[in-house]
Structures are given as C-alpha cells and as structure tokens.
Design a protein around this motif. Structure first.
Motif, PDB file in Angstrom:
ATOM      1  N   MET A   1       0.713  -1.155   0.317  1.00 57.16           N
ATOM      2  CA  MET A   1       0.402  -0.144   0.083  1.00 57.16           C
ATOM      3  C   MET A   1       0.538   1.321  -0.202  1.00 57.16           C
ATOM      4  N   SER A   2       0.463   2.461  -0.926  1.00 57.20           N
ATOM      5  CA  SER A   2       1.576   3.057  -1.188  1.00 57.20           C
ATOM      6  C   SER A   2       0.833   4.379  -1.642  1.00 57.20           C
ATOM      7  N   LEU A   3       1.033   5.851  -0.936  1.00 50.81           N
ATOM      8  CA  LEU A   3       0.512   7.454  -2.076  1.00 50.81           C
ATOM      9  C   LEU A   3       0.443   7.057  -3.522  1.00 50.81           C
ATOM     10  N   ALA A   4       0.211   7.404  -4.377  1.00 55.73           N
ATOM     11  CA  ALA A   4       0.024   7.715  -5.086  1.00 55.73           C
ATOM     12  C   ALA A   4      -0.319   8.990  -5.474  1.00 55.73           C
ATOM     13  N   ASP A   5       0.207   9.682  -5.750  1.00 53.38           N
ATOM     14  CA  ASP A   5      -0.051  11.151  -5.557  1.00 53.38           C
ATOM     15  C   ASP A   5       0.629  12.322  -5.531  1.00 53.38           C
ATOM     16  N   THR A   6       0.889  13.106  -5.410  1.00 54.56           N
ATOM     17  CA  THR A   6       2.050  14.261  -4.949  1.00 54.56           C
ATOM     18  C   THR A   6       1.447  14.897  -4.038  1.00 54.56           C
ATOM     19  N   GLN A   7       1.981  16.088  -3.087  1.00 57.70           N
ATOM     20  CA  GLN A   7       0.693  15.951  -1.914  1.00 57.70           C
ATOM     21  C   GLN A   7       0.203  17.410  -2.848  1.00 57.70           C
ATOM     22  N   CYS A   8      -1.081  17.818  -1.863  1.00 60.71           N
ATOM     23  CA  CYS A   8      -2.081  19.263  -2.234  1.00 60.71           C
ATOM     24  C   CYS A   8      -1.360  19.015  -4.328  1.00 60.71           C
ATOM     25  N   ALA A   9      -2.127  17.917  -4.890  1.00 59.85           N
ATOM     26  CA  ALA A   9      -1.794  17.770  -6.798  1.00 59.85           C
ATOM     27  C   ALA A   9      -3.032  18.701  -7.045  1.00 59.85           C
ATOM     28  N   TRP A  10      -4.356  18.122  -5.965  1.00 64.62           N
ATOM     29  CA  TRP A  10      -5.958  18.834  -6.785  1.00 64.62           C
ATOM     30  C   TRP A  10      -6.377  19.771  -6.316  1.00 64.62           C
ATOM     31  N   THR A  11      -5.303  20.646  -5.961  1.00 60.45           N
ATOM     32  CA  THR A  11      -5.562  22.182  -5.249  1.00 60.45           C
ATOM     33  C   THR A  11      -6.580  23.096  -6.499  1.00 60.45           C
ATOM     34  N   THR A  12      -8.060  23.589  -6.383  1.00 57.97           N
ATOM     35  CA  THR A  12      -8.966  24.204  -6.719  1.00 57.97           C
ATOM     36  C   THR A  12      -9.399  25.604  -6.529  1.00 57.97           C
ATOM     37  N   THR A  13     -10.154  26.023  -6.979  1.00 55.76           N
ATOM     38  CA  THR A  13     -10.646  27.452  -6.713  1.00 55.76           C
ATOM     39  C   THR A  13     -11.638  27.144  -6.355  1.00 55.76           C
ATOM     40  N   THR A  14     -12.794  26.115  -6.159  1.00 53.27           N
ATOM     41  CA  THR A  14     -13.519  25.905  -5.022  1.00 53.27           C
ATOM     42  C   THR A  14     -13.128  24.589  -3.964  1.00 53.27           C
ATOM     43  N   GLY A  15     -12.009  24.576  -3.877  1.00 52.68           N
ATOM     44  CA  GLY A  15     -11.612  23.629  -2.936  1.00 52.68           C
ATOM     45  C   GLY A  15     -10.096  23.408  -2.878  1.00 52.68           C
ATOM     46  N   PRO A  16      -9.599  24.803  -1.738  1.00 57.34           N
ATOM     47  CA  PRO A  16      -8.293  24.393  -1.780  1.00 57.34           C
ATOM     48  C   PRO A  16      -7.086  23.206  -1.326  1.00 57.34           C
ATOM     49  N   GLU A  17      -7.920  22.622  -0.560  1.00 62.18           N
ATOM     50  CA  GLU A  17      -7.445  21.435   0.020  1.00 62.18           C
ATOM     51  C   GLU A  17      -6.442  20.499  -1.332  1.00 62.18           C
ATOM     52  N   GLY A  18      -5.904  19.571  -0.905  1.00 66.78           N
ATOM     53  CA  GLY A  18      -4.918  18.752  -1.795  1.00 66.78           C
ATOM     54  C   GLY A  18      -6.053  17.642  -1.794  1.00 66.78           C
ATOM     55  N   ARG A  19      -7.117  17.172  -1.716  1.00 72.90           N
ATOM     56  CA  ARG A  19      -8.020  16.028  -1.258  1.00 72.90           C
ATOM     57  C   ARG A  19      -9.454  16.491  -1.669  1.00 72.90           C
ATOM     58  N   ASP A  20     -10.346  16.146  -1.414  1.00 73.40           N
ATOM     59  CA  ASP A  20     -11.453  16.061  -1.472  1.00 73.40           C
ATOM     60  C   ASP A  20     -11.854  15.193  -2.544  1.00 73.40           C
ATOM     61  N   VAL A  21     -10.888  14.026  -3.290  1.00 74.74           N
ATOM     62  CA  VAL A  21     -11.140  13.486  -4.264  1.00 74.74           C
ATOM     63  C   VAL A  21     -12.492  12.345  -4.088  1.00 74.74           C
ATOM     64  N   SER A  22     -13.822  12.359  -4.256  1.00 69.14           N
ATOM     65  CA  SER A  22     -14.262  11.357  -4.570  1.00 69.14           C
ATOM     66  C   SER A  22     -15.637  10.288  -5.546  1.00 69.14           C
ATOM     67  N   GLY A  23     -14.880  10.054  -6.770  1.00 66.57           N
ATOM     68  CA  GLY A  23     -14.755   9.474  -7.775  1.00 66.57           C
ATOM     69  C   GLY A  23     -13.303   8.773  -8.361  1.00 66.57           C
ATOM     70  N   LEU A  24     -13.508   7.940  -8.779  1.00 66.51           N
ATOM     71  CA  LEU A  24     -12.469   7.323 -10.074  1.00 66.51           C
ATOM     72  C   LEU A  24     -12.611   6.380 -11.067  1.00 66.51           C
ATOM     73  N   ALA A  25     -11.852   6.448 -11.555  1.00 65.79           N
ATOM     74  CA  ALA A  25     -12.651   5.525 -13.336  1.00 65.79           C
ATOM     75  C   ALA A  25     -11.538   5.084 -13.753  1.00 65.79           C
ATOM     76  N   PHE A  26     -10.998   4.779 -14.871  1.00 67.67           N
ATOM     77  CA  PHE A  26     -10.061   4.111 -15.634  1.00 67.67           C
ATOM     78  C   PHE A  26     -10.813   3.825 -16.670  1.00 67.67           C
ATOM     79  N   ASP A  27     -10.687   4.661 -18.232  1.00 67.68           N
ATOM     80  CA  ASP A  27     -10.572   4.819 -19.300  1.00 67.68           C
ATOM     81  C   ASP A  27     -10.450   3.426 -20.122  1.00 67.68           C
ATOM     82  N   PRO A  28     -11.320   2.575 -20.214  1.00 64.16           N
ATOM     83  CA  PRO A  28     -11.287   1.472 -20.839  1.00 64.16           C
ATOM     84  C   PRO A  28     -10.542   1.012 -21.933  1.00 64.16           C
TER      85      PRO A  28
END
Length: 479
Positions: A1-28
């Motif tokens: 088990m390991s971290l799979a992203d860089t810290q605070c990679a997902w910072t946005t104007t509507t959610g500055p924190e680097g997390r808050d990712v709710s869903g994932l899907a691979f492109d088939p």
C-alpha cells in the motif's frame, strides 16, 4: 500500500485542499488514463509518471476542468456537487451529483454526461438525467439527507447482463435491451449512500429513464461502483463507516444481482473517508497482480501532520484471478431452427427468451403471435412464473406481472392480469394476522375480509371490482 499522488495535487478554486476526490474510473480504451472527480465540481484526467498518478497536461487538463450542469458555466448558480463517475461506451464521462452547490439542502440526484475531448478548462454537461423524484425519502430542506444521495456510478454493458440471464425487476422477466430502444448499450448503476443499494437505470437519449433493478450490496452505505470487465463483476465500495470494505457482486442463478464476496481493506490503507475506487484493466496485469486505487474525500487523512495529509490517492495490488466461481442463470435450451420440426413440449431459445411448443410446428418464428404454436416461458426472480401473452395458464396457476401476483380463475391465454372481471385474481401480500387491503383486481367470496378507507369489510357473496362502502353492495362494514 502506498501513496499514489503528489501532495496537494488537486488544489482548486472551489476547494483549495489537496484532497476531496470522490470518484475514480479508468478509461476502458486506455489503461494509462484515470479520471477523478472532485467533490466541488471538478474533473481531472490523470496519467502515470514515476510511479504516481499526475494531472495530464494536454488539452487544458493540467489544473483539472471545472464542470457545470447543462445550460451555462455560471459558478454561482449552476455547479453540481459531484460524487462519482464512469466512462460510457461513447467515451463520455457520466458523473453523479447529489445537489447544486448553491442549494446544499435540496437533493438533486442526477447523472450528467460530459464530453472529455472538449477544449478549454471548463466542461458544460451535454445531458442530464434528473432522478431526484425516485428518492422521496431524501427531503428538501434537510442538509443531512441532501448529502445522502448518489455517490458512485458504473456503466454495465448489456452484453454482460444478457449473457448471464439478468432479470428486469420492473417486468419480472429476463432483461431485454430491445425493450428500451433509446438507452444505448448498457445500464447505469448508481450507488445511493443513504441505504447502501445500487439503482440500475436505462437512461434514454431523450433524458427519460426507467428503473430496471435495485441491488442490495449488504453494506450500509455505497461510495463508489465499478464494473470490472476482467472478472465480469460489479464492485461496490463502502467508506470508513464500513471499515473501507469492498463487495463484489454477481448475477445469481435466478437472474438477480447479489453480493458474492466482501474484501476487507488491505493492511496500510487508512480508515478514512475513502469514496473512490478503481481496479486497473486486465491488460495491466503483471506477475499475477494489477493495481487498485482508492481516493480520499477528506482533507487531513488521519490528522494534520499524518503521512496522508494533502494526498488523495492510495495504490495497492490485487490478484488478477480472484478465483470467483460461475455466475448467471443456467444455460437454456438450444436456439430455434427454422428448418427443424418441433413437437408439443419442445423448448427453444429465441431473441433472449425461452419458448415451448404447444403443438407440432415447423418454420413458425417464436414470439410472432400471442396465439400461435409457441408459448414464452419466463420466471420471476423468486421462481414464480412470470406472465407472458403467449403462455397458457390453467386455473390455480400463480404468476407475477408488473410486480404484482395473480392467480388464474380458469384457462387463459393472452389476457393480461390486472383487469376487473377477467380470468385473474390478484393475491395481495399481507402480514400474518392482518387483514389485506381491498384490490379491484381480486375475486372475493362470502366471508373474506379486507381493509378499505381505514375500515374492515366482509364480503357477503362473490364479488370483484366493487368497492367496499357502497349501500346495498356485497360488502358489510365490520369495524
């Protein structure tokens, strides 16, 4: 088990924190592309780099794309609270929402379609299927209930469902894609956080929909859903409320989708608000395993200063072959042959259904006539016969039709249950020791009791279709 992203990679104007990712899907179509949806109206396209998943920098994806309901890109009025996503057969992204961000106490359970090839840094939905009315238990004006709606979603191809004899709960018969001509090539199963169930829908091109199934995952909540083409199974994820467990579901021998096995979280994965889950395609298998990803919908992980603070993605490995058994309804009879002679009692399969010959026949296409040589034989998920127009029923036969149960009063064919004065009498479900509710479609004989309008009535003689309470009628008020 390991971290799979860089810290605070997902910072946005509507959610500055680097997390808050709710869903994932691979492109088939490309195992090196992973899509992630962030709670407050953002979608990211990720690619692998040095053992991590990082934002794709092509076509405006570098900082993610802000997404909107159809109609406008006004962030003040038209942004969805985004929860889950799946990739459809058309390559589009289908995203689930619980509400509009500006009205966070009003449920708005929808599926939105986005074109990921669109240029720029914003995406306006091309289509919306609003299913809010399907869940009246989630009341407007209640912020808590508004936050218990759609989470994950998975596109499940028709080919998988029909190959395994999946039963359409709305009809009680084997699922037929042709019954929903505008729905495309599969169903969308959305996970409802409130009850831990999956709700399967045919989403039509004209934005109408039809509920085909409700699936109990056996977990109290569902946060993400995925169809895994490799194992031919549906996965459902529960977050920290279930210890981050994952349940694999299959089509049972009766045609219902049921839980098959539940996996506990791997060692090292924190018990956080993990709301995203994705299993890499089979083409990525190496040394007998493939990658599994979880995403964190929180902010601080196990707390400020923890190893996971500011990170959203966790990576692990799972066996490519999970050793799962068979699934689906046992194979039916051989396919109908136009050149073959059939005798009474012979069975064939045709156009996804089973037919039985009522007399000698050759060359007559099954299903061509409701009064012809072939009777369609169908069974509801509970094993009860399902009514079909061409099947012959004798007195005493019990059938399921449109979710209701009926008993034949005499020989009948091509007469649908539910009418008054016909061959069918509805069997109304009733708890032991209680009096059933009156039904216009039920035949009653003298002495039988029913409830109607808050009162109990007793039949004085044979009756059908006559409401209790009328003066001089067949019903006598007893309570």
């Amino acid at each position: 088990m390991s971290l799979a992203d860089t810290q605070c990679a997902w910072t946005t104007t509507t959610g500055p924190e680097g997390r808050d990712v709710s869903g994932l899907a691979f492109d088939p179509s490309d195992p090196d592309v992973l899509y992630a949806v962030k709670n407050k109206s953002w979608v990211f396209r990720l690619v692998p780099q040095d053992g991590l998943w990082v934002p794709d920098t092509s076509n405006g994806w570098g900082a993610g794309k802000e997404i909107f309901f159809p109609g406008s890109d006004d962030p003040q009025t038209n942004q969805p609270d985004t929860e889950g996503l799946t990739v459809g057969p058309d390559g589009a992204l289908y995203v689930t929402t619980e509400r509009n961000n500006q009205k966070n106490d009003v449920p708005l359970n929808s599926v939105l379609r986005f074109d990921p090839t669109q240029t720029g840094t914003t995406l306006v939905a091309t289509d919306q299927w609003d299913l809010t009315s399907e869940f009246p238990e989630l009341h407007a004006g209640n912020k808590t209930e508004a936050n218990l709606g759609f989470e994950g979603v998975a596109f499940v191809p028709d080919s998988y469902l029909t190959a395994n004899g999946f039963v359409d709960e709305s009809t009680g018969t084997t699922y037929r894609p042709a019954d929903y001509p505008g729905h495309g090539s599969g169903l969308f199963f959305a996970g409802l956080e409130n009850d831990g169930k999956l709700y399967g829908y045919a989403l039509d091109a004209d934005h109408t929909y039809h509920r085909v199934a409700v699936v109990d995952t056996g977990m109290g909540h569902v946060m993400d859903v995925q169809f895994d083409a490799s194992t031919q199974r549906i996965w459902a994820l529960c977050d920290n409320t279930c210890g981050v467990a994952s349940t694999v579901l299959k089509v049972s021998t009766t045609g219902a989708i049921v839980p098959e096995v539940t996996y506990a979280k791997p060692a090292g994965l924190p018990v956080d608000n993990l709301e995203g889950f994705a299993v890499a395609p089979a083409s990525t298998c190496a040394d007998g395993t493939r990658e599994v990803l979880w995403s964190d919908d929180g902010i601080y992980g196990t707390g400020p200063g923890s190893a996971g603070e500011g990170h959203a993605l966790y990576s692990g490995r799972i066996s490519c072959d999970l050793g799962l058994g068979d699934q689906g309804v046992p194979p039916g009879p051989a396919a109908w042959d136009a050149t073959k002679v059939y005798d009474a009692g012979d069975r064939v399969s045709y156009d996804g259904a089973v037919f039985e010959a009522l007399w000698w026949t050759s060359g007559e296409k099954p299903g061509a006539s409701a009064t012809g040589a072939w009777a369609e034989i169908a069974t509801a998920a509970d094993g009860t016969a399902a009514w079909t127009a061409s099947r012959v029923f004798d007195a005493g036969d019990v059938v399921v039709y449109q979710g209701r149960t009926f008993k034949a009063q005499w020989w009948t064919r091509n007469q649908a249950p539910g009418g008054v004065g016909g061959p069918w009498s509805e069997i109304v479900a009733v708890a032991p020791g209680t009096v059933p509710a009156w039904s216009a479609a039920t035949v009653y004989v003298g002495g039988e009791r029913v409830t109607y309008g808050g009162h109990v009535y007793q039949a004085q003689w044979w009756t059908s279709g006559e409401q209790p309470g009328a003066p001089y009628g067949p019903w006598k008020l007893v309570d």
